[in-house]
Design a protein around this motif. Sequence first.
Motif, mmCIF file in Angstrom:
data_model
loop_
_atom_site.group_PDB
_atom_site.id
_atom_site.type_symbol
_atom_site.label_atom_id
_atom_site.label_comp_id
_atom_site.label_asym_id
_atom_site.label_seq_id
_atom_site.Cartn_x
_atom_site.Cartn_y
_atom_site.Cartn_z
ATOM 1 N N LEU A 72 -5.053 15.035 10.080
ATOM 2 C CA LEU A 72 -4.627 13.635 10.066
ATOM 3 C C LEU A 72 -5.727 12.712 10.575
ATOM 4 O O LEU A 72 -5.540 11.918 11.494
ATOM 5 N N ALA A 73 -6.887 12.832 9.955
ATOM 6 C CA ALA A 73 -8.012 12.007 10.387
ATOM 7 C C ALA A 73 -8.869 11.615 9.193
ATOM 8 O O ALA A 73 -9.006 12.368 8.230
ATOM 9 N N LEU A 74 -9.423 10.407 9.270
ATOM 10 C CA LEU A 74 -10.280 9.864 8.219
ATOM 11 C C LEU A 74 -11.702 9.702 8.712
ATOM 12 O O LEU A 74 -11.946 9.453 9.893
ATOM 13 N N VAL A 75 -12.638 9.817 7.787
ATOM 14 C CA VAL A 75 -14.030 9.480 8.056
ATOM 15 C C VAL A 75 -14.375 8.300 7.165
ATOM 16 O O VAL A 75 -14.214 8.364 5.945
ATOM 17 N N GLU A 96 -17.786 -1.140 -2.264
ATOM 18 C CA GLU A 96 -18.607 -1.205 -1.056
ATOM 19 C C GLU A 96 -18.057 -0.315 0.053
ATOM 20 O O GLU A 96 -18.726 -0.098 1.060
ATOM 21 N N LEU A 97 -16.843 0.206 -0.131
ATOM 22 C CA LEU A 97 -16.185 1.003 0.894
ATOM 23 C C LEU A 97 -16.014 2.440 0.423
ATOM 24 O O LEU A 97 -15.750 2.692 -0.754
ATOM 25 N N SER A 98 -16.124 3.377 1.351
ATOM 26 C CA SER A 98 -15.964 4.788 0.991
ATOM 27 C C SER A 98 -15.321 5.548 2.146
ATOM 28 O O SER A 98 -15.818 5.495 3.280
ATOM 29 N N PHE A 99 -14.199 6.240 1.868
ATOM 30 C CA PHE A 99 -13.477 7.011 2.884
ATOM 31 C C PHE A 99 -13.341 8.467 2.437
ATOM 32 O O PHE A 99 -13.322 8.770 1.253
ATOM 33 N N LYS A 100 -13.224 9.369 3.403
ATOM 34 C CA LYS A 100 -12.931 10.781 3.148
ATOM 35 C C LYS A 100 -12.056 11.301 4.275
ATOM 36 O O LYS A 100 -12.068 10.761 5.382
ATOM 37 N N SER A 157 0.826 -1.207 0.000
ATOM 38 C CA SER A 157 0.000 0.000 0.000
ATOM 39 C C SER A 157 0.862 1.259 0.000
ATOM 40 O O SER A 157 1.870 1.329 0.699
ATOM 41 N N ASP A 158 0.443 2.268 -0.777
ATOM 42 C CA ASP A 158 1.207 3.526 -0.818
ATOM 43 C C ASP A 158 0.552 4.621 0.025
ATOM 44 O O ASP A 158 0.990 5.767 0.009
ATOM 45 N N GLY A 159 -0.525 4.273 0.735
ATOM 46 C CA GLY A 159 -1.129 5.230 1.654
ATOM 47 C C GLY A 159 -2.182 6.138 1.056
ATOM 48 O O GLY A 159 -2.802 6.919 1.775
ATOM 49 N N THR A 160 -2.414 6.076 -0.253
ATOM 50 C CA THR A 160 -3.462 6.898 -0.872
ATOM 51 C C THR A 160 -4.834 6.325 -0.526
ATOM 52 O O THR A 160 -4.957 5.171 -0.094
ATOM 53 N N VAL A 195 -3.385 0.559 8.015
ATOM 54 C CA VAL A 195 -3.205 0.711 6.569
ATOM 55 C C VAL A 195 -2.927 2.165 6.207
ATOM 56 O O VAL A 195 -2.160 2.463 5.291
ATOM 57 N N ALA A 196 -3.566 3.097 6.930
ATOM 58 C CA ALA A 196 -3.406 4.526 6.645
ATOM 59 C C ALA A 196 -1.975 4.971 6.933
ATOM 60 O O ALA A 196 -1.296 4.405 7.786
ATOM 61 N N PRO A 197 -1.491 6.000 6.217
ATOM 62 C CA PRO A 197 -0.099 6.448 6.404
ATOM 63 C C PRO A 197 0.100 7.205 7.701
ATOM 64 O O PRO A 197 -0.815 7.855 8.220
ATOM 65 N N GLY A 198 1.322 7.118 8.240
ATOM 66 C CA GLY A 198 1.723 7.916 9.396
ATOM 67 C C GLY A 198 0.817 7.759 10.604
ATOM 68 O O GLY A 198 0.434 6.666 10.999
#
Length: 204
Positions: free
Chosen positions: A124-127, A109-113, A88-91, A153-156
């Motif tokens: 530095l946060a995901l929803v 089936e998956l969706s992130f923002k 994974s490259d973190g994108t 999986v997410a970077p940093g």
Amino acid sequence: MLKEMLNKLTDALAKSETSTIGKIFIVFNQQYEDIKGTLKTMEEWIDVDKAQGKELDEIGADINQRRGLANDEVYRMMIRSKRARASSDGTYNAIIDTMAKTLNCKPTELSFKSVIENGGDEPLALVVENIPIKVISDAQLTPSQLVQLIEQVAPGDVRVASANFTGTFRFSKVYDTPEYGEYGFDKGTLSLVLIPAQDTVLPI
């Protein structure tokens, strides 16, 4: 196999299963089939989706993934996750692809923002906008365990700020008119997951 062996005998010998040599061939054939079955199982258990117990532990050990208290189904998912994280490259697309491979579902089936894209101010946060409840249920995970995997999986130091686990249940589109069909009380699932009081922390 037994008939093939009997047919290869010379015509001077009785090619019958009830003959003396036929009975010997029956014993040999049974042992041969047992060995062939064992070898087939060994070949199949190289696949992480088919391996069980200690064989699955061996696959995990190869990539330094501990089992902890996870059962076989969850451990398979952890192994798939670690393999996918390695590339994974973190994108966002990479995170979605990695989680889809981990959960054995479709990326659509998956969706992130990011929180910022969602109107917040934390960089530095995901929803997690959407993950079907059925997906995490099939993976035998709790929501907090799934969040652990996403943060790995997410970077940093990116963290998951919130996650929306969606079901299939929906109310009628018209206020005072009931609707029946594919969705509803009998077949639909609410957007709710019960989390055990003592959630198991995955060794990831």
